[in-house]
Scaffold this motif. Structure first.
Motif, PDB file in Angstrom:
ATOM      1  N   SER A  76       1.034  -1.083   0.017  1.00  0.00           N
ATOM      2  CA  SER A  76       0.184   0.039  -0.133  1.00  0.00           C
ATOM      3  C   SER A  76       0.972   1.109   0.086  1.00  0.00           C
ATOM      4  CB  SER A  76      -0.827   0.057   1.156  1.00  0.00           C
ATOM      5  OG  SER A  76      -1.599  -1.052   1.109  1.00  0.00           O
ATOM      6  N   ASN A  77       0.430   2.368  -0.671  1.00  0.00           N
ATOM      7  CA  ASN A  77       1.130   3.404  -0.772  1.00  0.00           C
ATOM      8  C   ASN A  77       0.296   4.541  -0.483  1.00  0.00           C
ATOM      9  OD1 ASN A  77       1.854   6.092  -3.144  1.00  0.00           O
ATOM     10  ND2 ASN A  77       3.374   5.561  -1.481  1.00  0.00           N
ATOM     11  N   LEU A  78       0.271   5.462   0.318  1.00  0.00           N
ATOM     12  CA  LEU A  78      -0.474   6.731   0.515  1.00  0.00           C
ATOM     13  C   LEU A  78       0.262   8.150   0.296  1.00  0.00           C
ATOM     14  CD1 LEU A  78      -2.796   7.280   3.609  1.00  0.00           C
ATOM     15  CD2 LEU A  78      -1.330   9.261   2.857  1.00  0.00           C
ATOM     16  N   LYS A 199       5.473  16.781  -0.809  1.00  0.00           N
ATOM     17  CA  LYS A 199       6.008  15.876  -1.964  1.00  0.00           C
ATOM     18  C   LYS A 199       7.357  14.935  -1.336  1.00  0.00           C
ATOM     19  CE  LYS A 199       5.574  19.039  -5.844  1.00  0.00           C
ATOM     20  NZ  LYS A 199       5.940  19.884  -6.912  1.00  0.00           N
ATOM     21  N   PRO A 200       8.062  15.265  -0.405  1.00  0.00           N
ATOM     22  CA  PRO A 200       9.106  14.443   0.006  1.00  0.00           C
ATOM     23  C   PRO A 200       8.725  13.295   0.851  1.00  0.00           C
ATOM     24  CG  PRO A 200       9.810  16.783   0.567  1.00  0.00           C
ATOM     25  CD  PRO A 200       8.314  16.754   0.315  1.00  0.00           C
ATOM     26  N   LEU A 201       7.370  13.328   1.558  1.00  0.00           N
ATOM     27  CA  LEU A 201       6.807  12.572   2.192  1.00  0.00           C
ATOM     28  C   LEU A 201       6.040  11.326   1.676  1.00  0.00           C
ATOM     29  CD1 LEU A 201       6.195  11.600   5.309  1.00  0.00           C
ATOM     30  CD2 LEU A 201       4.003  12.983   5.006  1.00  0.00           C
ATOM     31  N   SER A 202       6.211  10.198   2.230  1.00  0.00           N
ATOM     32  CA  SER A 202       5.529   9.011   1.531  1.00  0.00           C
ATOM     33  C   SER A 202       5.383   8.069   2.641  1.00  0.00           C
ATOM     34  CB  SER A 202       6.635   8.224   0.471  1.00  0.00           C
ATOM     35  OG  SER A 202       5.946   7.230  -0.170  1.00  0.00           O
ATOM     36  N   ILE A 203       4.124   7.336   2.477  1.00  0.00           N
ATOM     37  CA  ILE A 203       3.748   6.551   3.613  1.00  0.00           C
ATOM     38  C   ILE A 203       3.428   5.059   3.022  1.00  0.00           C
ATOM     39  CG2 ILE A 203       2.080   6.168   5.514  1.00  0.00           C
ATOM     40  CD1 ILE A 203       1.846   9.315   5.828  1.00  0.00           C
ATOM     41  N   ASP A 204       3.931   4.065   3.543  1.00  0.00           N
ATOM     42  CA  ASP A 204       3.764   2.866   3.023  1.00  0.00           C
ATOM     43  C   ASP A 204       3.441   1.567   3.950  1.00  0.00           C
ATOM     44  OD1 ASP A 204       4.787   2.911  -0.105  1.00  0.00           O
ATOM     45  OD2 ASP A 204       5.901   4.259   1.119  1.00  0.00           O
TER      46      ASP A 204
END
Length: 530
Positions: A76-78, A199-204
């Motif tokens: 999953s990617n949010l 933009k720099p943040l990714s939650i997986d």
């Protein structure tokens, strides 16, 4: 962040308030529920039948129901996106489009000053005088725009009392809706938020789900990657459905525990799991199974009631034209699909559907276990802390059910107005008719048109694949701790009495002594901690 099960996170109440958190916690506490998996779907015989909305709804319903007892690997990617359309806005700095002040009666003067300040800055950058002939045209344009704006404002103001007074349409649109218009500062803040946080943040999250084996894993992570800064954090989670236990990777809590409570901990929790039992024996027998049944019954009922017009087939290449654009890495994973089903709901319909889900779920549980919905005696927060029965599994479930009921009553009485926005769900299938991914897009705040324009949206993509024996469930952990057992885990039920005894012997931190003196079970077992 998405949990191990996108179907739960997507279809449980996902409102502007706390319904998702309440229900997700409740269901997770009842041994989680089910997952989604690649499921073979029958193909329509003709293009005409295949494209029918009724077929799309039925095909998707069949797929989602079959997923419930299948094993799968998932990722999953949010992504959180800003709804500001910077490019469009940057090309339109007209005083007729953007609010320049906090107050409408100051708009013209503020817009003039901002435009003139921008021209001065341009002149300085070009090493020229603002009064140079090169800027005659621009200075004149700023002056004329100011006079035009003032005349339009006076006309608009008079129009409030005399409808015969004419106002330029563009200025009337600006002044009529001034409070909802974007301001330059709002745009700048949004750009900074977008560049330096979103933009720099990714939650997986990634892992496996195996209902027949009674287990699921999730490696939740958050990454921040900017030009001069790279950081990440992750939390491995292992769920044992059969025994009703959840395991958290203890390393992440060791430092905090050592500093605040257990000053003798040392490295005992290194490379260990922390075992948390969900049911302490106070819940009714079969409660977890009934929660699962009630959840699916509520899902099916709300899905059956959904209008057929919400569903349709879309061409994969149409995804590239969605506005705002999908995150590039999500789009690249979605485009190779052979078939895509889309479901679009107005936000008010989405809310109504979740309200119905909550009502069905609550009614089934309350009818089956009336003792869990009895009205508790009113207590203050401090009295709750002092109550020995306040921390049992049964008590926690009672509180969650009471919160669900209160939330339903509040939604029914307030009737909060929402903006004309949509919630979009996409489902991608491969050539064999197997569901390979799900995507959810929605606004984080839909309470007004202004919030819709200024607010943020989430894009959640969950992909499915077959479980590979070669891949580790937790790639960041040693191979000998991929599955928790008695030798590599700390049982909180055993650890807590040992820690209490440590304090009874006169040891421990100052913070720990204060905390334990507030807990009723400590006073019952060992009296106050000095």
């Amino acid at each position: 962040m998405k949990t191990v099960h996108h179907t739960i996170a997507q279809r449980l109440p996902f409102k502007t308030k706390n319904n998702l958190l309440i229900t997700s916690a409740f269901l997770t506490g009842a041994l989680l529920l089910t997952g989604c998996q690649s499921t073979s779907l029958g193909q329509s015989n003709t293009v005409a039948v295949k494209q029918a909305p009724s077929v799309a709804k039925k095909t998707l319903e069949t797929a989602l129901q079959k997923q419930r007892r299948q094993s799968f690997s998932y990722h999953s990617n949010l992504e959180i996106g800003n709804n500001q359309q910077f490019t469009d806005a940057d090309t339109d700095t007209s005083t007729k489009k953007m609010a320049a002040s906090d107050y409408v009666d100051e708009h013209c003067e503020e817009a003039h000053d901002q435009a003139y300040a921008a021209l001065i800055l341009q002149a300085e950058q070009q090493n020229k005088d603002i009064l140079a002939v090169d800027y005659d045209t621009k200075r004149d344009s700023i002056r004329q725009s100011y006079f035009e704006c003032v005349d339009a404002y006076h006309a608009w103001n008079d129009h409030q009392y005399d409808s015969d007074v004419k106002v330029a349409p563009d200025y009337q649109a600006l002044f009529d809706n001034y409070e909802d218009k974007q301001r330059p500062l709002d745009r700048k803040k949004a750009q900074l938020l977008d560049e330096y946080l979103l933009k720099p943040l990714s939650i997986d999250s990634q892992g496996i789900y195996q209902p027949m084996a009674g287990k699921a894993t999730m490696l939740a992570s958050a990454q921040y990657q900017a030009r001069n800064h790279h950081s990440s954090i992750n939390q491995p989670i292992y769920m044992d459905f059969k025994n009703g236990d959840i395991y958290l990777w203890a390393d992440n809590f060791a430092i905090l525990n050592s500093e605040l409570l257990d000053d003798k901990l040392g490295t005992k929790w290194q490379n260990k799991w922390l075992k948390i039992a969900i049911d302490d024996g106070t819940l009714p027998k079969g409660f977890g199974g009934e929660v699962i049944k009630s959840h699916f019954a509520a899902l099916d009922a709300t899905y059956d009631a959904a209008p057929v017009g919400q569903f349709n087939y879309v061409a994969p290449n149409s995804l590239a034209s969605l506005s705002p654009k999908l995150p590039a890495h999500q789009l690249s994973a979605m485009l190779p699909s052979d078939q895509i089903i889309r479901r679009v709901q107005r936000f008010e319909d989405y809310q109504a559907s979740q309200q119905k889900y909550m009502q069905i779920f609550y009614n089934r549980i309350s009818e089956k276990y009336p003792e869990l919905v009895q009205e508790p005696e009113p207590m203050t927060a401090f009295e709750s802390i002092q109550n020995p029965k306040a921390f049992t599994s049964k008590s926690i479930v009672q509180k969650i059910l009471a919160m669900i009921k209160d939330q339903m009553n509040e939604e029914a009485t307030t009737g909060e107005t929402v903006a004309n926005t949509e919630v979009q769900e996409l489902y991608g299938f491969d050539k064999r008719g197997q569901l390979k991914w799900e995507h959810l897009r929605r606004q984080l705040d839909n309470t007004s048109e202004a919030n819709n324009k200024k607010g943020m949206r989430i894009d959640v993509l969950q992909q499915y694949s077959a479980i590979s024996t070669k891949d580790l469930a937790f790639p960041n952990l040693p191979s000998n701790v991929q599955s928790p057992n008695a030798s590599n885990s700390i049982d909180l039920r055993k650890y807590a009495p040992e820690l209490l005894q440590y304090y009874q012997d006169g040891n421990g931190t100052a913070v720990g002594k204060m905390v334990f003196n507030m807990l009723p079970m400590v006073r019952e077992r060992i009296g106050s901690v000095e």
